[in-house]
Design a protein around this motif. Structure first.
Motif, PDB file in Angstrom:
ATOM      1  N   VAL A   7      24.657  30.245  46.976  1.00 39.50           N
ATOM      2  CA  VAL A   7      24.351  30.115  45.542  1.00 39.50           C
ATOM      3  C   VAL A   7      23.412  31.233  45.104  1.00 39.50           C
ATOM      4  CG1 VAL A   7      23.146  28.656  43.865  1.00 39.50           C
ATOM      5  CG2 VAL A   7      24.822  27.644  45.406  1.00 39.50           C
ATOM      6  N   SER A   8      22.436  31.572  45.951  1.00 41.92           N
ATOM      7  CA  SER A   8      21.505  32.646  45.600  1.00 41.92           C
ATOM      8  C   SER A   8      22.214  33.986  45.485  1.00 41.92           C
ATOM      9  CB  SER A   8      20.401  32.760  46.658  1.00 41.92           C
ATOM     10  OG  SER A   8      19.682  31.570  46.757  1.00 41.92           O
ATOM     11  N   VAL A   9      23.094  34.289  46.421  1.00 45.48           N
ATOM     12  CA  VAL A   9      23.805  35.570  46.401  1.00 45.48           C
ATOM     13  C   VAL A   9      24.736  35.646  45.197  1.00 45.48           C
ATOM     14  CG1 VAL A   9      25.537  36.949  47.627  1.00 45.48           C
ATOM     15  CG2 VAL A   9      23.607  35.980  48.867  1.00 45.48           C
ATOM     16  N   ILE A  10      25.470  34.572  44.929  1.00 45.77           N
ATOM     17  CA  ILE A  10      26.381  34.559  43.781  1.00 45.77           C
ATOM     18  C   ILE A  10      25.590  34.659  42.480  1.00 45.77           C
ATOM     19  CG2 ILE A  10      27.996  33.115  42.493  1.00 45.77           C
ATOM     20  CD1 ILE A  10      29.055  32.136  45.206  1.00 45.77           C
ATOM     21  N   GLY A  11      24.478  33.909  42.394  1.00 41.38           N
ATOM     22  CA  GLY A  11      23.647  33.956  41.182  1.00 41.38           C
ATOM     23  C   GLY A  11      23.078  35.337  40.930  1.00 41.38           C
ATOM     24  N   LEU A  12      22.575  35.982  41.971  1.00 42.29           N
ATOM     25  CA  LEU A  12      22.039  37.330  41.802  1.00 42.29           C
ATOM     26  C   LEU A  12      23.137  38.338  41.470  1.00 42.29           C
ATOM     27  CD1 LEU A  12      19.390  37.406  44.656  1.00 42.29           C
ATOM     28  CD2 LEU A  12      18.969  37.367  42.199  1.00 42.29           C
TER      29      LEU A  12
END
Length: 57
Positions: free
Chosen positions: A40-45
């Protein structure tokens, strides 16, 4: 590896570490939760990066 402490000192250290305030109940490690958080962090960034690039260009 043998201890460098005398048996008396080692006994005091063991008593100290076995005291209730030094025992921490830990929950089991959840690999899937960590993987989900990283994903989720990678996709969000990545989405944030694309949005910012559209604003700049």
């Amino acid at each position: 590896m043998s201890s460098r402490l005398s048996p008396d000192d080692q006994k005091r250290v063991d008593q100290y570490l076995s005291a209730p305030q030094h025992q921490v109940a830990r929950q089991p490690f959840k690999v899937w939760r960590l993987l989900l958080i990283v994903l989720v962090s990678v996709i969000g960034l990545g989405i944030l990066s694309r949005l910012l690039s559209r604003l700049v260009l």
